[in-house]
Scaffold this motif. Sequence first.
Motif, PDB file in Angstrom:
ATOM      1  N   SER A 125       0.846  -1.193   0.000  1.00 17.67           N
ATOM      2  CA  SER A 125       0.000   0.000   0.000  1.00 17.67           C
ATOM      3  C   SER A 125       0.883   1.245   0.000  1.00 17.67           C
ATOM      4  CB  SER A 125      -0.869   0.041   1.249  1.00 17.67           C
ATOM      5  OG  SER A 125      -1.782  -0.999   1.206  1.00 17.67           O
ATOM      6  N   ASP A 141      -1.677  -7.936  -9.279  1.00 14.85           N
ATOM      7  CA  ASP A 141      -2.161  -7.396  -8.002  1.00 14.85           C
ATOM      8  C   ASP A 141      -3.472  -6.630  -8.199  1.00 14.85           C
ATOM      9  OD1 ASP A 141      -1.227  -7.155  -5.121  1.00 14.85           O
ATOM     10  OD2 ASP A 141      -1.709  -5.067  -5.590  1.00 14.85           O
ATOM     11  N   ASP A 168      -6.198  -9.140  -8.319  1.00 10.58           N
ATOM     12  CA  ASP A 168      -6.532  -9.623  -6.967  1.00 10.58           C
ATOM     13  C   ASP A 168      -7.395  -8.604  -6.225  1.00 10.58           C
ATOM     14  OD1 ASP A 168      -5.093 -11.933  -7.330  1.00 10.58           O
ATOM     15  OD2 ASP A 168      -3.324 -11.234  -6.241  1.00 10.58           O
ATOM     16  N   LYS A 169      -7.026  -7.318  -6.330  1.00 10.05           N
ATOM     17  CA  LYS A 169      -7.778  -6.274  -5.618  1.00 10.05           C
ATOM     18  C   LYS A 169      -9.193  -6.162  -6.189  1.00 10.05           C
ATOM     19  CE  LYS A 169      -4.393  -4.306  -3.038  1.00 10.05           C
ATOM     20  NZ  LYS A 169      -3.252  -5.160  -3.319  1.00 10.05           N
ATOM     21  N   GLN A 176     -11.306  -8.892  -4.973  1.00 10.85           N
ATOM     22  CA  GLN A 176     -11.777  -8.630  -3.588  1.00 10.85           C
ATOM     23  C   GLN A 176     -12.935  -7.637  -3.587  1.00 10.85           C
ATOM     24  OE1 GLN A 176      -8.400  -7.424  -1.119  1.00 10.85           O
ATOM     25  NE2 GLN A 176      -7.160  -8.991  -2.110  1.00 10.85           N
TER      26      GLN A 176
END
Length: 171
Positions: A7, A110, A113-114, A117
């Motif tokens: 982050s 990534d 993946d985010k 989610q």
Amino acid sequence: MQVIIESYQRDRPRNFFECGRRPIDNWYKNNSKKCFDRVEYRVFEAIFPATGRVVGYYALQIGNESMAALPSKPADYTKNYTAFPAVHLAFLGVHRECQRKGVGTALLSDVFDKVYQISEIAGMYALTLQSYDEESTAFYSSLGFEPYSDSKASPKMLMPIRTIRALVEGE
Ligand SMILES: CC(C)(COP(=O)(O)OP(=O)(O)OC[C@H]1O[C@@H](n2cnc3c(N)ncnc32)[C@H](O)[C@@H]1OP(=O)(O)O)[C@@H](O)C(=O)NCCC(=O)NCCS
């Protein structure tokens, strides 16, 4: 090149960052902090572990896009939509010296993946972006994004959430 994706941290050095596209560098160096603070974007950074330096970043924003922008209606269930819900990949850059070493692909993995989610708690039709030039279009095409606007050099592109979910679940 192996990287760790973390982050955004406000105090990381960013002035050295150069992906070779001035608007993408300038936003990261001059605007990312205030945009992050007001939750206008969420930003993630690729760190090279041996040096702790940022070698790439991306920024996501919740968006929507007019159905009229699409060349054909993409799915039956969208027929009553005037705009489709989306997550928008607003910025992506890899430091010049680290390009063509898989960092952009790692950042997009990534992103998937985010977005996966997010799709567990809020529905959407697709991940969208606007490509910067022919080189970035080649990059996004290599990952399976499809153009949905006429511009050859800088098209709007998308990947349906169903494709992203299948990719992530197949990992
Ligand atoms: C576009 C960008 C993010 C790609 O990141 P990267 O780390 O260099 O990409 P990768 O190494 O993961 O490349 C994966 C594949 O994408 C394609 N690709 C990447 N860069 C490419 C280029 N310049 N020209 C043609 N194809 C390219 C290739 O198929 C590549 O696989 P290969 O190297 O085995 O041939 C990076 O080059 C960059 O920061 N460019 C400047 C900023 C920019 O355009 N950002 C996108 C804004 S919309």
